[in-house]
Scaffold this motif. Structure first.
Motif, PDB file in Angstrom:
ATOM      1  N   GLU A  67      -1.998  -9.512   1.547  1.00  0.00           N
ATOM      2  CA  GLU A  67      -3.247  -9.692   2.288  1.00  0.00           C
ATOM      3  C   GLU A  67      -3.707 -11.138   2.339  1.00  0.00           C
ATOM      4  O   GLU A  67      -4.510 -11.502   3.202  1.00  0.00           O
ATOM      5  CB  GLU A  67      -4.328  -8.804   1.663  1.00  0.00           C
ATOM      6  N   SER A  68      -3.159 -11.973   1.466  1.00  0.00           N
ATOM      7  CA  SER A  68      -3.578 -13.379   1.441  1.00  0.00           C
ATOM      8  C   SER A  68      -2.577 -14.308   2.130  1.00  0.00           C
ATOM      9  O   SER A  68      -2.761 -15.527   2.115  1.00  0.00           O
ATOM     10  CB  SER A  68      -3.799 -13.839   0.000  1.00  0.00           C
TER      11      SER A  68
ATOM     12  N   ARG B 207       0.822  -1.216   0.000  1.00  0.00           N
ATOM     13  CA  ARG B 207       0.000   0.000   0.000  1.00  0.00           C
ATOM     14  C   ARG B 207       0.860   1.272   0.000  1.00  0.00           C
ATOM     15  O   ARG B 207       0.509   2.273   0.626  1.00  0.00           O
ATOM     16  CB  ARG B 207      -0.952   0.020   1.203  1.00  0.00           C
ATOM     17  N   GLN B 208       1.949   1.215  -0.707  1.00  0.00           N
ATOM     18  CA  GLN B 208       2.860   2.352  -0.748  1.00  0.00           C
ATOM     19  C   GLN B 208       2.802   3.017  -2.105  1.00  0.00           C
ATOM     20  O   GLN B 208       2.703   2.351  -3.137  1.00  0.00           O
ATOM     21  CB  GLN B 208       4.291   1.901  -0.463  1.00  0.00           C
TER      22      GLN B 208
ATOM     23  N   GLY C 166       2.045  -5.755 -10.424  1.00  0.00           N
ATOM     24  CA  GLY C 166       1.356  -4.479 -10.330  1.00  0.00           C
ATOM     25  C   GLY C 166       1.016  -4.141  -8.885  1.00  0.00           C
ATOM     26  O   GLY C 166       1.218  -4.934  -7.958  1.00  0.00           O
ATOM     27  N   ARG C 167       0.471  -2.941  -8.681  1.00  0.00           N
ATOM     28  CA  ARG C 167       0.159  -2.481  -7.335  1.00  0.00           C
ATOM     29  C   ARG C 167      -0.920  -3.330  -6.669  1.00  0.00           C
ATOM     30  O   ARG C 167      -0.749  -3.819  -5.545  1.00  0.00           O
ATOM     31  CB  ARG C 167      -0.270  -1.004  -7.402  1.00  0.00           C
ATOM     32  N   GLU C 168      -2.031  -3.533  -7.306  1.00  0.00           N
ATOM     33  CA  GLU C 168      -3.128  -4.283  -6.687  1.00  0.00           C
ATOM     34  C   GLU C 168      -2.746  -5.736  -6.468  1.00  0.00           C
ATOM     35  O   GLU C 168      -3.058  -6.318  -5.421  1.00  0.00           O
ATOM     36  CB  GLU C 168      -4.390  -4.182  -7.557  1.00  0.00           C
ATOM     37  N   GLY C 169      -2.053  -6.330  -7.433  1.00  0.00           N
ATOM     38  CA  GLY C 169      -1.661  -7.722  -7.280  1.00  0.00           C
ATOM     39  C   GLY C 169      -0.663  -7.907  -6.157  1.00  0.00           C
ATOM     40  O   GLY C 169      -0.701  -8.911  -5.431  1.00  0.00           O
TER      41      GLY C 169
ATOM     42  N   ALA D  87       1.756  -2.371   6.798  1.00  0.00           N
ATOM     43  CA  ALA D  87       2.210  -3.760   6.898  1.00  0.00           C
ATOM     44  C   ALA D  87       2.627  -4.130   8.312  1.00  0.00           C
ATOM     45  O   ALA D  87       2.539  -5.304   8.703  1.00  0.00           O
ATOM     46  CB  ALA D  87       3.371  -4.005   5.933  1.00  0.00           C
ATOM     47  N   VAL D  88       3.095  -3.165   9.085  1.00  0.00           N
ATOM     48  CA  VAL D  88       3.621  -3.451  10.432  1.00  0.00           C
ATOM     49  C   VAL D  88       2.647  -4.257  11.284  1.00  0.00           C
ATOM     50  O   VAL D  88       3.023  -5.301  11.838  1.00  0.00           O
ATOM     51  CB  VAL D  88       4.025  -2.137  11.141  1.00  0.00           C
TER      52      VAL D  88
END
Length: 307
Positions: A164-165, A140-141, A155-158, A183-184
Motif C-alpha cells: 500500500e505504500s 490481503r490474502q 507478517g500479514r499487516e506489515g 492487488a490487480v
C-alpha cells in the motif's frame, strides 16, 4: 538433405567432446535437485525452475548443436541425433537438424518467440518495480492460500502495508496474472496476454528468467551451451526474486533483500541491472538462433557478404 549455405561441419571427435562436456555441466547444475527429489525434499527457490518451466534434468543434459551445424559420421556410425525428432542423416551419415521439418511443426512458435524477444530487446530497461510482484501475489490474502509455506518476513499487516505504500509497476503478464484480486487494480497497467509483446521490457526479472522458457520452447534450435546459460541465469534470478519477496528465506540460508528500505532498494536495482545485462546477451543469442532457423539460406548469404 539440403544444408544452409553457412552450414558448419563438426568432426566426430569435436561434437562428441562438446556433447560430453555439456552433459557434465548439466549434471552438475541439476545435482542438488536430483538429490532432493530422490529423498522427497522440496526447495521453494530452486524447485520453481523445474515446476514452472517443466524442466527435466534429462532434457537439460541433451546436447543440441543448433541450426546449421552438421555432425560428421563417426567410425561407429552417425550421431545419435539421427534418431531424434526433427533430425535427418545424409547418405554419408552426416546428421543435422532438418529445419524444414522443424518449422513445419514449430514455425509459428519460433516466429512468436522472435517477435517477443526482438520487441523486448528494443526497449529500455525499467528498474523501479523493486520485486513487488511477489508481494502483490499475497496482498490481503488468507495465509492458507499462499503459494509457499514459508512465513511472511513482516507478517500479514506489515506485508500489506508495503504494497500500500509503493506503486505497483509490473510489466510482466505471467507475474501479473498471479496478483490477488485486491492487488490487480493497484498495478499501473492492466496487463493481458494479448499485450505481452507490447509491454515486456528487459529490466524485468521474470522476463529475463523467461529466457529459459524460450530456450526450451525453441528445442533443438537452441544450442546446448545457450540452454544451460539460460538455466543458470534463471536460477540466479530466482534467488533474488525470493530474497526480495515477502517470504522469510532465512531457513534456506538466504539473506533478505529488504526492498522496503532504501538500502534494500539499492541492492535490488544493482542486481537487477546486472541480470538485465546478462539477459541482453542471451536474448541476442536466442534471436540469432531464431534467425538461423527461420532464414537459414538468407543468413548464410549475409555472412558471406559481411552482414
Amino acid at each position: 538433405m539440403r544444408q544452409p549455405v553457412h552450414a558448419e561441419q563438426l568432426a566426430a571427435s569435436e561434437w562428441r567432446r562438446r556433447a560430453i562436456a555439456h552433459q557434465a555441466r548439466a549434471d552438475a547444475l541439476t545435482a542438488p535437485h536430483r538429490t532432493r527429489k530422490a529423498s522427497g525434499e522440496r526447495h521453494p527457490i530452486d524447485d520453481f525452475l523445474y515446476d514452472y518451466y517443466t524442466v527435466k534434468p534429462s532434457l537439460l543434459r541433451r546436447w543440441h548443436p543448433g541450426p546449421g551445424i552438421v555432425l560428421a559420421a563417426a567410425q561407429d556410425g552417425p550421431a545419435e541425433h539421427a534418431g531424434w525428432r526433427w533430425y535427418r542423416a545424409d547418405d554419408d551419415g552426416a546428421v543435422a537438424l532438418d529445419v524444414a521439418a522443424f518449422l513445419a511443426d514449430r514455425g509459428d512458435t519460433v516466429a512468436h518467440i522472435h517477435e517477443l524477444l526482438a520487441a523486448t530487446a528494443a526497449r529500455p530497461a525499467h528498474t523501479g518495480c523493486f520485486g513487488l510482484h511477489e508481494w502483490a501475489m499475497v496482498y490481503r490474502q488468507d495465509d492458507t492460500r499462499r503459494r509457499h509455506s514459508l512465513p511472511l518476513r513482516l507478517g500479514r499487516e506489515g506485508t500489506d502495508a508495503v504494497v500500500e505504500s509503493h506503486p505497483l509497476r509490473c510489466t510482466h503478464f505471467d507475474a501479473f496474472r498471479f496478483f490477488t484480486p485486491d492487488a490487480v487494480p493497484r498495478n499501473r497497467d492492466l496487463l493481458s496476454r494479448d499485450t505481452q509483446v507490447a509491454t515486456e521490457q528487459p529490466g524485468c526479472l521474470h522476463a529475463n528468467m523467461d529466457c529459459l522458457k524460450w530456450a526450451l520452447k525453441l528445442g533443438p534450435a537452441t544450442p546446448g551451451d545457450l540452454l544451460l546459460d539460460c538455466f543458470e541465469l534463471a536460477r540466479d534470478i530466482r534467488t533474488l526474486d525470493m530474497q526480495a519477496s515477502p517470504y522469510d528465506v532465512s531457513s534456506l540460508g538466504e539473506p533478505a533483500v529488504a526492498i522496503e528500505t532504501p538500502e534494500g532498494k539499492a541492492e535490488y536495482v544493482r542486481r537487477q541491472r546486472d541480470f538485465a545485462a546478462r539477459a541482453n546477451v542471451l536474448r541476442a543469442r536466442l534471436l540469432a538462433s531464431c534467425d538461423r532457423a527461420l532464414h537459414p539460406f538468407h543468413a548464410g548469404a549475409a555472412l558471406r557478404q559481411g552482414g
